[in-house]
Design a protein around this motif. Sequence first.
Motif, PDB file in Angstrom:
ATOM      1  N   ASN A 196       0.809  -1.214   0.000  1.00  0.00           N
ATOM      2  CA  ASN A 196       0.000   0.000   0.000  1.00  0.00           C
ATOM      3  C   ASN A 196       0.846   1.269   0.000  1.00  0.00           C
ATOM      4  O   ASN A 196       0.293   2.372  -0.030  1.00  0.00           O
ATOM      5  N   TRP A 197       2.186   1.108   0.037  1.00  0.00           N
ATOM      6  CA  TRP A 197       3.099   2.244   0.060  1.00  0.00           C
ATOM      7  C   TRP A 197       4.037   2.156  -1.137  1.00  0.00           C
ATOM      8  O   TRP A 197       4.249   1.088  -1.702  1.00  0.00           O
ATOM      9  N   VAL A 198       4.624   3.305  -1.496  1.00  0.00           N
ATOM     10  CA  VAL A 198       5.644   3.315  -2.544  1.00  0.00           C
ATOM     11  C   VAL A 198       6.998   3.569  -1.892  1.00  0.00           C
ATOM     12  O   VAL A 198       7.087   4.144  -0.798  1.00  0.00           O
ATOM     13  N   VAL A 199       8.053   3.133  -2.568  1.00  0.00           N
ATOM     14  CA  VAL A 199       9.406   3.295  -2.041  1.00  0.00           C
ATOM     15  C   VAL A 199       9.806   4.768  -2.082  1.00  0.00           C
ATOM     16  O   VAL A 199       9.522   5.484  -3.057  1.00  0.00           O
ATOM     17  N   PHE A 200      10.462   5.219  -1.032  1.00  0.00           N
ATOM     18  CA  PHE A 200      10.881   6.615  -0.915  1.00  0.00           C
ATOM     19  C   PHE A 200      11.781   7.025  -2.077  1.00  0.00           C
ATOM     20  O   PHE A 200      12.752   6.339  -2.403  1.00  0.00           O
ATOM     21  N   ALA A 206      -5.695   5.171   7.374  1.00  0.00           N
ATOM     22  CA  ALA A 206      -5.350   4.199   6.333  1.00  0.00           C
ATOM     23  C   ALA A 206      -6.195   4.411   5.085  1.00  0.00           C
ATOM     24  O   ALA A 206      -5.692   4.332   3.955  1.00  0.00           O
ATOM     25  N   ASP A 207      -7.485   4.695   5.267  1.00  0.00           N
ATOM     26  CA  ASP A 207      -8.362   4.929   4.116  1.00  0.00           C
ATOM     27  C   ASP A 207      -7.959   6.200   3.373  1.00  0.00           C
ATOM     28  O   ASP A 207      -7.964   6.237   2.137  1.00  0.00           O
ATOM     29  N   ARG A 208      -7.599   7.220   4.133  1.00  0.00           N
ATOM     30  CA  ARG A 208      -7.217   8.497   3.490  1.00  0.00           C
ATOM     31  C   ARG A 208      -5.910   8.348   2.721  1.00  0.00           C
ATOM     32  O   ARG A 208      -5.743   8.922   1.640  1.00  0.00           O
ATOM     33  N   LEU A 209      -4.959   7.568   3.263  1.00  0.00           N
ATOM     34  CA  LEU A 209      -3.677   7.382   2.579  1.00  0.00           C
ATOM     35  C   LEU A 209      -3.831   6.617   1.274  1.00  0.00           C
ATOM     36  O   LEU A 209      -2.955   6.698   0.400  1.00  0.00           O
ATOM     37  N   PRO A 243       1.277   7.574  -0.284  1.00  0.00           N
ATOM     38  CA  PRO A 243       2.055   7.259   0.920  1.00  0.00           C
ATOM     39  C   PRO A 243       3.422   6.718   0.516  1.00  0.00           C
ATOM     40  O   PRO A 243       3.527   5.768  -0.259  1.00  0.00           O
ATOM     41  N   MET A 244       4.475   7.317   1.029  1.00  0.00           N
ATOM     42  CA  MET A 244       5.849   6.976   0.630  1.00  0.00           C
ATOM     43  C   MET A 244       6.629   6.547   1.868  1.00  0.00           C
ATOM     44  O   MET A 244       6.659   7.264   2.875  1.00  0.00           O
ATOM     45  N   GLN A 245       7.266   5.376   1.806  1.00  0.00           N
ATOM     46  CA  GLN A 245       7.960   4.822   2.966  1.00  0.00           C
ATOM     47  C   GLN A 245       9.467   4.769   2.733  1.00  0.00           C
ATOM     48  O   GLN A 245       9.927   4.242   1.717  1.00  0.00           O
ATOM     49  N   ALA A 246      10.221   5.330   3.671  1.00  0.00           N
ATOM     50  CA  ALA A 246      11.686   5.283   3.638  1.00  0.00           C
ATOM     51  C   ALA A 246      12.156   4.333   4.733  1.00  0.00           C
ATOM     52  O   ALA A 246      11.993   4.624   5.919  1.00  0.00           O
ATOM     53  N   ASP A 247      12.734   3.199   4.338  1.00  0.00           N
ATOM     54  CA  ASP A 247      13.158   2.171   5.291  1.00  0.00           C
ATOM     55  C   ASP A 247      14.615   2.409   5.672  1.00  0.00           C
ATOM     56  O   ASP A 247      15.515   2.258   4.853  1.00  0.00           O
TER      57      ASP A 247
END
Length: 666
Positions: free
Chosen positions: A552-556, A597-600, A607-611
């Motif tokens: 549900n997220w994209v890579v930063f 979660a629904d809004r994202l 939504p962008m996730q940086a690991d």
Amino acid sequence: MAEVSEPYTSPAVTARLISVENAVPPNATTLSLGLDLKLEDGWKAYWRSPGEVGLPPQISWEGSQNLASAEILWPAPERFTAFGIENFGYHDRVVLPVQALLEDGGRPARLEAQVTLLTCSEICVPHDFDLSLDLPAGIGIDLNAGDLITEFANKVPLDPAASGIAIDTAVLTDDALYVVASSDKSFAMPDVFPEMGPSFTFGKPDIRTNSTGTQVWAKLPLYARNDVVPQVQITLTDGPRAVTATPSWSQEIPQPPFTLVKSRPDLSQIMAIAIFALLGGLILNVMPCVLPVLSIKLTSLLNQGDRPVQHFRYSFLMSALGVLVFMWGLAAVILILQSVGITVGWGVQFQSPAFLAVMFLVLAVFAANLFCLFEISLPSGLQTRLARSGARAGYGGDFATGAFAAVLATPCSAPFLGTAVAFALTGRPVDVMVVFTALGLGLALPYLLFAWKPGLIRMMPKPGGWMIVIKWVLGALLAGTAAWLLWVLSGVAGAPVAAFVLVMAILFAVVAAFPKIGSVTRTVSLSAIAIFSIAMTGSFTSPAEARQVDPNWVVFDRGEIPRLVSQGKTVFVDVTADWCLTCKANKALVLDRAPVADRLQGDDVTPMQADWTRSDPAISRYLESYDRFGIPFNIVYGPNAPDGLILSEVLSTGAVMTALKEAGLR
């Protein structure tokens, strides 16, 4: 009037193809053309190298007749900021001179220009349009068009010999590009534009001149890079002057002509930050990474109810001292690393496989001990000496308990903590010591409270059968923490390393519990197992691989943020790591629950996730750009917040929903 194409018009730009020549003169082999762009107020177009993001204008001449080639000459750019990111380009009006070479000199020409152009203001709008010109054979010159094209042709950077500006030095490090230039004429308003291809992006430069103004020193922060370093092309502008050069790489970092002195915070600011650190440290005590240690400390003292009050006081004071000594040691390490140019952050030791292996082994041994698999005891001679020392016995263990609690606190974050740590890591050595001392005092406050009022321990239930249950519960908590550390180790170093350390921990427990081994043999064997497992951890660590991100997220991707915002989207960035417990709590309690979660997952939100589980220089530089050195870090970008809205370390549903609403299109 010069020959002019039919204009292309839009709310952002009006474009024309112009020519100095109304017709092709006899025997003429070249034409002087220009792409005339009139940009509306607030709109910008890009240079051939657009900066961190953007696209340069492109012209295809397919379909033209009697045209051999056409080359764009690029006037010197200006620097502008869009969405908090540095870009190079033009505003108001620019003419891109075009040198056209004819196939057959003196013959008529038909020019077909297919133009691709990106313009940006609060949003970015791409344009694709066609411009055409028919130039018959003949004679005709328009001086107005000639003056217009010449005006911008004179802004095209010269080579060093013609410009009087020399690019003396170019040095590339892991985090910056250094440039030194000189001129006989003093610099007035210098700026530096590096070009190294799309894989290399730079931030806003720190530019300084020497006392006479004849030398420029510039440092440009490096945000993204490739392992293969190409030749650099540098354009330096100084008002009407501009030069483009390709200097050879140098190795020695040039020193600036003077040092910038940062304004010092006053006493009230330092006290406010110290209070923030104190509160942040106090809140850490209720975090799941710290609370088990404090609980074990209190339970162990219940078994010593016959001891004098003074013993309890000293015991808690030693634990508080253990917390403070660890914090002071951490501050000293930070200052040493900063002195040699290494940037550090809160909790980044959890990116080290060796550190994780040590922590897992320690917690696994403690948990096994609480489960009565074996008893940890000192040699009989040492026990006799400690028994004779009376109330002082065991103070070393109390000190270690406090230090251990401080170690376990570092992967956690709390309200006030991020502000205090950022202030310390960007400040003076005294700021580092003040903040980490206050942080240690906050973390040690429960121990200090019991030291001040030892009688509080008497208010707890008397020892009994319930303590066996508590012992098993605490053992389960430590085992759970150890399992979490093993999971983090798997993410940082790879599953084979985690499996190896687990096998070593089991072997350690078996050797410790085996009854027929002598004390000396057991001690040597256990030490060898511990040392071997830690030493081999680094050897087995697998190379960094692309980690799986929640679907549900994209890579930063820092460069994608302004592009998405320019399309009217809202971007929510979550910098997280497996070892960050506060990050996991934010995700479980807020980000993965409705309504956030629904809004994202809305069409207008990315939504962008940086690991940051493993060390990643790109993420580190991104955090540093916001003066942040620890996580969690959450920020929301949007058309109404191009520079981003930073959220608190501990998220709440209301705060996230409000930020998404404020940043998005209204």
